[in-house]
Design an enzyme around this catalytic site. Structure first.
Site, PDB file in Angstrom:
ATOM      1  N   SER A 112       0.826  -1.210   0.000  1.00  0.00           N
ATOM      2  CA  SER A 112       0.000   0.000   0.000  1.00  0.00           C
ATOM      3  C   SER A 112       0.862   1.262   0.000  1.00  0.00           C
ATOM      4  CB  SER A 112      -0.858  -0.009   1.265  1.00  0.00           C
ATOM      5  OG  SER A 112      -1.389   1.262   1.521  1.00  0.00           O
ATOM      6  N   TYR A 150      -1.004  -0.391  10.272  1.00  0.00           N
ATOM      7  CA  TYR A 150      -1.309  -0.939   8.936  1.00  0.00           C
ATOM      8  C   TYR A 150      -0.126  -0.728   7.989  1.00  0.00           C
ATOM      9  CZ  TYR A 150      -3.550  -1.225   4.312  1.00  0.00           C
ATOM     10  OH  TYR A 150      -3.850  -1.535   3.011  1.00  0.00           O
TER      11      TYR A 150
END
Ligand SMILES: NC(=O)c1ccc[n+]([C@@H]2O[C@H](COP(=O)([O-])OP(=O)(O)OC[C@H]3O[C@@H](n4cnc5c(N)ncnc54)[C@H](O)[C@@H]3O)[C@@H](O)[C@H]2O)c1
Length: 326
Positions: A122, A146
């Site tokens: 990501s 994350y």
């Protein structure tokens, strides 16, 4: 005989689109625990096997690799919510980090025949360091659990290539949007929430308003899900992608206000807005330089306007089907 491909997280938003495309050429196995994914994201197809399983459990992963020999593995299973990772770092870590290691350990035993292990990373790995656009060589400074787990996972993925000869690559997705993205949480992808509001406005709902956090000048690189699928398949099939990390994005960047204006033009209606303070931790500007993936043949085929039109069309058709208009 068809070659077999594993898609972890295949019942999710992006996974479902990837599976649809892979079924044109392969026997596809999906491993998913349906925590955010849905069976309805998957087509019914004779070449598709669904296995309920949890990537954070070593024995679940081992069972899948005892049953099949995979030509490609696409590892997309993750708790994809930044907010969930902040609330529960250890719980999300078990899926987002331990899950990656279990998959790599199982894949390593098939390294002689596996053509590529592709990992879904990501843009969150770049964090809030302000230099733009983000290149693969830009400073890496994740600011959430994350982003940290994505960074650690992609480093593991590349290291298994050097340590064990497993062919791997990793893809850093920017803001992905498109049909079947879940709009239900306030932390869902902003375009799924926006699309949901636009649909209500089109249907004549006069009470609906879109909540804008900040002044709408945030800049994002919104990439249509079909282009993510193109990029993932390219990374799997390309020899030059081996042991490398690539951005996958759209080649455009827009403020949220521009996106809203574009959507209003597509549907021919005004969207009422409600302004709230910017949320803590939100990155003001994020967009990619995609020259690296272009060198191996990637092209963003959907402009934002094309992508929004397709997404809107899909939602209109769904709404018509649900009220029985054909
Ligand atoms: N959507 C985006 O804009 C975006 C951006 C960057 C990266 N990504 C990454 O792309 C991947 C797919 O994201 P998405 O948007 O489709 O999210 P999603 O939540 O729709 O899909 C994730 C899938 O993983 C499954 N899953 C979660 N935990 C699991 C576990 N322990 N075992 C097995 N399956 C599990 C879920 O049930 C779901 O089907 C994720 O790795 C995400 O981090 C997404």
């Amino acid at each position: 005989m068809l070659e077999t491909v594993l898609v972890t997280g295949g019942a999710g938003f992006i996974g479902g689109h990837l599976v649809e495309r892979l079924l044109e050429k392969y026997h596809v196995v999906v491993m998913d625990n349906l925590s955010t994914g849905k069976i309805s994201n998957l087509p019914q197809h004779p070449q598709l096997d669904f296995l309920f399983g949890d990537v954070s459990k070593e024995k679940d992963v081992a069972r899948v690799f005892e049953l099949y020999t995979f030509t490609y593995v696409y590892h997309l299973a993750a708790i994809a919510s930044v907010a969930a990772s902040i609330e529960n770092p250890l719980g999300t870590h078990q899926t987002n980090m331990d899950g990656t290691i279990h998959l790599l350990n199982a894949s390593k035993k098939q390294a002689n025949t596996m053509r590529k292990f592709v990992f879904a990373s990501s843009a969150a790995v770049y964090g809030s360091e302000p230099t733009l656009p983000k290149r693969e060589t830009s400073a890496i400074a994740p600011i959430t659990p994350y982003g940290i787990d994505k960074l650690a996972s992609e480093s593991y993925v590349i290291s298994y290539s050097h340590l064990f000869g497993l062919k791997t690559s990793a893809a850093r997705f920017f803001n992905v949007y498109g049909p079947r993205q879940n709009p239900e949480s306030p932390y869902s992808g902003v375009l799924s929430i926006l699309t949901n509001c636009i649909q209500k406005v089109v249907a004549g709902d006069e009470k609906v308003a879109f909540t804008l956090y900040g002044d709408g000048s945030q800049v994002r690189d919104f990439v249509y899900v079909d282009d993510i699928v193109n990029g993932l398949i390219l990374l799997a099939e390309s020899a030059e992608s081996q042991s490398e990390v690539f951005n996958i994005a759209s080649d455009e960047n827009h403020t949220l206000l521009e996106v809203i204006a574009m959507y209003e033009e597509i549907v021919g209606k005004k969207l009422p807005l409600k302004y709230k303070n910017a949320r803590a931790g939100d990155i003001h500007q994020s967009y990619a330089d995609i020259s690296k993936i272009k060198t191996i043949g990637y092209k963003a085929t959907n402009t934002l306007k094309m992508g929004l039109s397709k997404y809107n069309q899909h939602e209109m058709e769904q709404a018509q089907q649900s009220i029985g208009i054909s």
